[in-house]
Design a protein around this motif. Structure first.
Motif, PDB file in Angstrom:
ATOM      1  N   TYR A 108       0.977  -1.073  -0.119  1.00  0.00           N
ATOM      2  CA  TYR A 108       0.162   0.048   0.033  1.00  0.00           C
ATOM      3  C   TYR A 108       0.994   1.239  -0.224  1.00  0.00           C
ATOM      4  CZ  TYR A 108      -4.195   2.052   0.747  1.00  0.00           C
ATOM      5  OH  TYR A 108      -5.621   3.328   0.579  1.00  0.00           O
ATOM      6  N   PRO A 109       0.541   1.834  -0.915  1.00  0.00           N
ATOM      7  CA  PRO A 109       1.638   2.758  -1.097  1.00  0.00           C
ATOM      8  C   PRO A 109       1.399   4.321   0.356  1.00  0.00           C
ATOM      9  CG  PRO A 109       0.754   2.929  -3.444  1.00  0.00           C
ATOM     10  CD  PRO A 109      -0.170   2.091  -2.039  1.00  0.00           C
ATOM     11  N   ASP A 110       2.774   4.834   0.825  1.00  0.00           N
ATOM     12  CA  ASP A 110       2.138   5.628   1.335  1.00  0.00           C
ATOM     13  C   ASP A 110       1.953   7.010   1.103  1.00  0.00           C
ATOM     14  OD1 ASP A 110       3.667   4.068   3.448  1.00  0.00           O
ATOM     15  OD2 ASP A 110       4.732   5.586   4.083  1.00  0.00           O
ATOM     16  N   ARG A 301      13.813  -0.551 -16.426  1.00  0.00           N
ATOM     17  CA  ARG A 301      13.088  -0.712 -16.728  1.00  0.00           C
ATOM     18  C   ARG A 301      12.152  -1.336 -15.506  1.00  0.00           C
ATOM     19  NH1 ARG A 301      11.551  -0.266 -22.244  1.00  0.00           N
ATOM     20  NH2 ARG A 301      12.968  -0.697 -23.872  1.00  0.00           N
ATOM     21  N   ALA A 302      10.085  -0.681 -15.363  1.00  0.00           N
ATOM     22  CA  ALA A 302      10.357  -0.982 -14.235  1.00  0.00           C
ATOM     23  C   ALA A 302      10.306  -2.428 -13.449  1.00  0.00           C
ATOM     24  CB  ALA A 302       9.044  -0.554 -13.269  1.00  0.00           C
ATOM     25  N   GLN A 303      10.518  -3.188 -12.800  1.00  0.00           N
ATOM     26  CA  GLN A 303      11.138  -4.745 -12.223  1.00  0.00           C
ATOM     27  C   GLN A 303      10.591  -5.066 -11.215  1.00  0.00           C
ATOM     28  OE1 GLN A 303      12.471  -6.441 -15.288  1.00  0.00           O
ATOM     29  NE2 GLN A 303      12.925  -8.379 -13.808  1.00  0.00           N
ATOM     30  N   VAL A 304      10.838  -5.013  -9.947  1.00  0.00           N
ATOM     31  CA  VAL A 304      10.101  -5.475  -9.084  1.00  0.00           C
ATOM     32  C   VAL A 304       9.786  -3.806  -7.637  1.00  0.00           C
ATOM     33  CG1 VAL A 304      12.807  -5.836  -8.055  1.00  0.00           C
ATOM     34  CG2 VAL A 304      10.976  -7.062  -6.785  1.00  0.00           C
ATOM     35  N   LEU A 305       9.254  -3.896  -6.405  1.00  0.00           N
ATOM     36  CA  LEU A 305       8.971  -3.105  -5.312  1.00  0.00           C
ATOM     37  C   LEU A 305       9.288  -3.791  -4.279  1.00  0.00           C
ATOM     38  CD1 LEU A 305       8.420  -0.431  -5.273  1.00  0.00           C
ATOM     39  CD2 LEU A 305       6.050  -1.621  -4.696  1.00  0.00           C
ATOM     40  N   ASN A 306      10.570  -3.688  -3.135  1.00  0.00           N
ATOM     41  CA  ASN A 306      11.391  -4.324  -2.213  1.00  0.00           C
ATOM     42  C   ASN A 306      10.510  -3.477  -1.057  1.00  0.00           C
ATOM     43  OD1 ASN A 306      12.087  -6.835  -3.428  1.00  0.00           O
ATOM     44  ND2 ASN A 306      14.414  -5.792  -4.294  1.00  0.00           N
ATOM     45  N   VAL A 307       9.817  -4.127   0.006  1.00  0.00           N
ATOM     46  CA  VAL A 307       9.695  -3.121   1.318  1.00  0.00           C
ATOM     47  C   VAL A 307      10.577  -3.978   1.754  1.00  0.00           C
ATOM     48  CG1 VAL A 307       8.113  -2.991   3.215  1.00  0.00           C
ATOM     49  CG2 VAL A 307       7.296  -3.541  -0.010  1.00  0.00           C
ATOM     50  N   LEU A 308      11.027  -3.199   3.009  1.00  0.00           N
ATOM     51  CA  LEU A 308      12.413  -3.721   4.402  1.00  0.00           C
ATOM     52  C   LEU A 308      11.387  -3.660   5.022  1.00  0.00           C
ATOM     53  CD1 LEU A 308      14.983  -1.620   2.410  1.00  0.00           C
ATOM     54  CD2 LEU A 308      14.405  -4.365   1.622  1.00  0.00           C
ATOM     55  N   ARG A 309      11.787  -5.087   6.010  1.00  0.00           N
ATOM     56  CA  ARG A 309      11.567  -4.933   7.350  1.00  0.00           C
ATOM     57  C   ARG A 309      12.938  -4.416   8.344  1.00  0.00           C
ATOM     58  NH1 ARG A 309      10.727  -7.897  11.802  1.00  0.00           N
ATOM     59  NH2 ARG A 309      11.020 -10.089  10.965  1.00  0.00           N
ATOM     60  N   LEU A 310      13.174  -3.548   9.513  1.00  0.00           N
ATOM     61  CA  LEU A 310      14.090  -3.380  10.044  1.00  0.00           C
ATOM     62  C   LEU A 310      14.432  -3.990  11.470  1.00  0.00           C
ATOM     63  CD1 LEU A 310      15.463  -0.122   8.625  1.00  0.00           C
ATOM     64  CD2 LEU A 310      15.158  -2.387   7.483  1.00  0.00           C
ATOM     65  N   GLU A 311      15.303  -5.006  11.328  1.00  0.00           N
ATOM     66  CA  GLU A 311      15.615  -4.857  13.580  1.00  0.00           C
ATOM     67  C   GLU A 311      16.788  -4.882  13.611  1.00  0.00           C
ATOM     68  OE1 GLU A 311      14.578  -9.282  14.996  1.00  0.00           O
ATOM     69  OE2 GLU A 311      12.719  -8.704  14.134  1.00  0.00           O
ATOM     70  N   ASP A 312      17.243  -4.261  15.023  1.00  0.00           N
ATOM     71  CA  ASP A 312      18.175  -4.004  15.264  1.00  0.00           C
ATOM     72  C   ASP A 312      19.362  -4.207  13.799  1.00  0.00           C
ATOM     73  OD1 ASP A 312      17.850  -5.514  17.691  1.00  0.00           O
ATOM     74  OD2 ASP A 312      18.158  -7.141  17.726  1.00  0.00           O
ATOM     75  N   GLY A 313      18.898  -2.397  13.157  1.00  0.00           N
ATOM     76  CA  GLY A 313      19.145  -2.542  12.301  1.00  0.00           C
ATOM     77  C   GLY A 313      20.492  -3.260  11.343  1.00  0.00           C
ATOM     78  N   LYS A 314      19.435  -3.793  10.859  1.00  0.00           N
ATOM     79  CA  LYS A 314      19.779  -4.951   9.667  1.00  0.00           C
ATOM     80  C   LYS A 314      18.538  -5.157   9.369  1.00  0.00           C
ATOM     81  CE  LYS A 314      24.223  -7.208  11.003  1.00  0.00           C
ATOM     82  NZ  LYS A 314      25.140  -8.325  10.791  1.00  0.00           N
ATOM     83  N   LYS A 324       3.567  -4.110 -11.414  1.00  0.00           N
ATOM     84  CA  LYS A 324       2.377  -3.392 -12.004  1.00  0.00           C
ATOM     85  C   LYS A 324       1.827  -2.586 -11.094  1.00  0.00           C
ATOM     86  CE  LYS A 324      -0.926  -6.743  -9.697  1.00  0.00           C
ATOM     87  NZ  LYS A 324      -1.770  -8.270  -9.806  1.00  0.00           N
ATOM     88  N   PHE A 325       2.879  -2.770  -9.396  1.00  0.00           N
ATOM     89  CA  PHE A 325       2.291  -1.812  -8.771  1.00  0.00           C
ATOM     90  C   PHE A 325       2.922  -0.387  -8.618  1.00  0.00           C
ATOM     91  CE2 PHE A 325       1.605  -5.919  -6.781  1.00  0.00           C
ATOM     92  CZ  PHE A 325       0.474  -5.712  -6.605  1.00  0.00           C
ATOM     93  N   PHE A 326       3.980  -0.273  -9.621  1.00  0.00           N
ATOM     94  CA  PHE A 326       4.501   0.975  -9.295  1.00  0.00           C
ATOM     95  C   PHE A 326       3.937   2.146  -9.982  1.00  0.00           C
ATOM     96  CE2 PHE A 326       9.709   0.682 -10.247  1.00  0.00           C
ATOM     97  CZ  PHE A 326       9.308  -0.635  -9.722  1.00  0.00           C
TER      98      PHE A 326
END
Length: 350
Positions: A108-110, A301-314, A324-326
């Motif tokens: 879901y876009p911010d 060309r648009a390829q992939v959207l990576n959503v990151l979850r961080l924990e302990d600085g990594k 398709k979500f771009f």
């Protein structure tokens, strides 16, 4: 009864569109389906406008219709997280760490979340102000039966009293309270163990921005050894990587690095091309939009959207989504010159 003509009704409905879409998104876990269910909500509301008696606000009335529209949808489209098989290259000893298959999960876009609650004093600010829009929460509530999910969202996210929830679901207060208790117990089993460490923030810390920049820089290198060295520092040892709806997944840093190096190393027969990264935000999380320039092509060309979850600085988790979500993120389909002008590493204008 709502004494409105079609134009006036449309204006009233539109004023609640964004928050209702977030509500449907939580219920369904799918951005595409949430758009459809908002339209279904408005259609039902228009047809039932003569049943509105004014006992509650129009906002609450629309939430009731939206909730039941989502429950009807889920009754027709059974969705429960599935156990993945371990014949995709993982050892059987890793079976308890294999991520569930949730093929319908979408980001879901911010930028749309910000339209939902542009002012923190507005009532709908609560819709996105809590830690209940991050992907970890969306994944966890997929384990709940639909009615338990509705109860949890209405009570713990939106703050509805039990009596109001019972009215929405045509249930009783004891039944709602019992469902809420069961839902909370199930949720605890599937949320990250240290809740404070995954709670999203509206503004990434300096350390998080630096980590994001280092990750994007490494992804744009063509040196496999340098990429592997960088990812060893940036990525958690037990990182999990998924790409719904595809079966691709990795558990563990070594599996992740070895799985991606072939496609990033120009010397490899599996090499896919050169990458460029653009920062953005999804689900109140740091996100990287990645563009690929294949060998022989002159355009990224648009390829992939990576959503990151961080924990302990990594980076503890990467959830990758299709290109398709771009468009929903207001991102271009191509980068002719390899970059998006005017964006910094935080995803904000210069």
């Amino acid at each position: 009864m709502l004494n409105l003509d079609e134009t006036m009704f449309a204006q009233l409905a539109e004023s609640h569109r964004y928050e209702l879409q977030v509500h449907c998104y939580r219920m369904l876990g799918s951005f595409d389906d949430s758009e459809d269910l908002v339209q279904e909500t408005f259609l039902r509301a228009w047809k039932k406008r003569d049943t509105y008696e004014g006992r509650s606000s129009v906002r609450s009335w629309l939430y009731r219709i939206a909730t039941n529209a989502c429950l009807d949808f889920l009754a027709q489209h059974a969705r429960r997280p599935q156990t993945r098989s371990i014949d995709e290259g993982m050892r059987s000893s890793d079976a308890d760490r294999i991520p569930a298959d949730i093929s319908w999960l979408q980001p879901y876009p911010d930028r749309l979340l910000n339209l939902t609650a542009p002012d923190t004093v507005e009532p709908d600010a609560a819709v996105v102000a809590k830690e209940t829009i991050e992907l970890a929460f969306l994944v966890a509530i997929q384990y709940l039966p639909p009615k338990q999910r509705a109860v949890l969202i209405l009570r713990d996210v939106l703050g509805y009293p039990s009596g109001d929830v019972a009215s929405v679901l045509d249930s009783t207060v004891p039944s709602v309270n019992s469902a809420l208790q069961r839902a909370r117990l199930t949720l605890k089993e599937h949320l990250p163990s240290r809740r404070d460490e995954w709670r999203p923030t509206d503004d990434p810390t300096v350390a998080e921005r630096r980590l994001l920049q280092r990750y994007m820089t490494a992804m744009e290198w063509s040196d496999a050894d340098a990429i592997a060295e960088a990812m060893t520092v940036l990525v958690a040892e037990d990182v999990r990587v998924t790409m719904p709806p595809h079966p691709l997944w990795f558990v563990g840093r070594d599996a992740f690095i070895s799985g991606m190096l072939g496609s990033l190393d120009p010397r490899s027969p599996a090499y896919v091309g050169e990458w460029r990264c653009v920062p953005t935000r999804a689900n109140r999380q740091l996100t990287v939009a990645q563009y690929l320039r294949a060998p022989g092509d002159d355009t990224f060309r648009a390829q992939v959207l990576n959503v990151l979850r961080l924990e302990d600085g990594k980076i503890a988790e990467i959830t990758a989504f299709e290109a398709k979500f771009f468009d929903a993120f207001a991102l271009p389909a191509v980068l002719a010159d390899g970059h998006v002008p005017g964006l910094t590493a935080t995803g904000r204008p210069d």
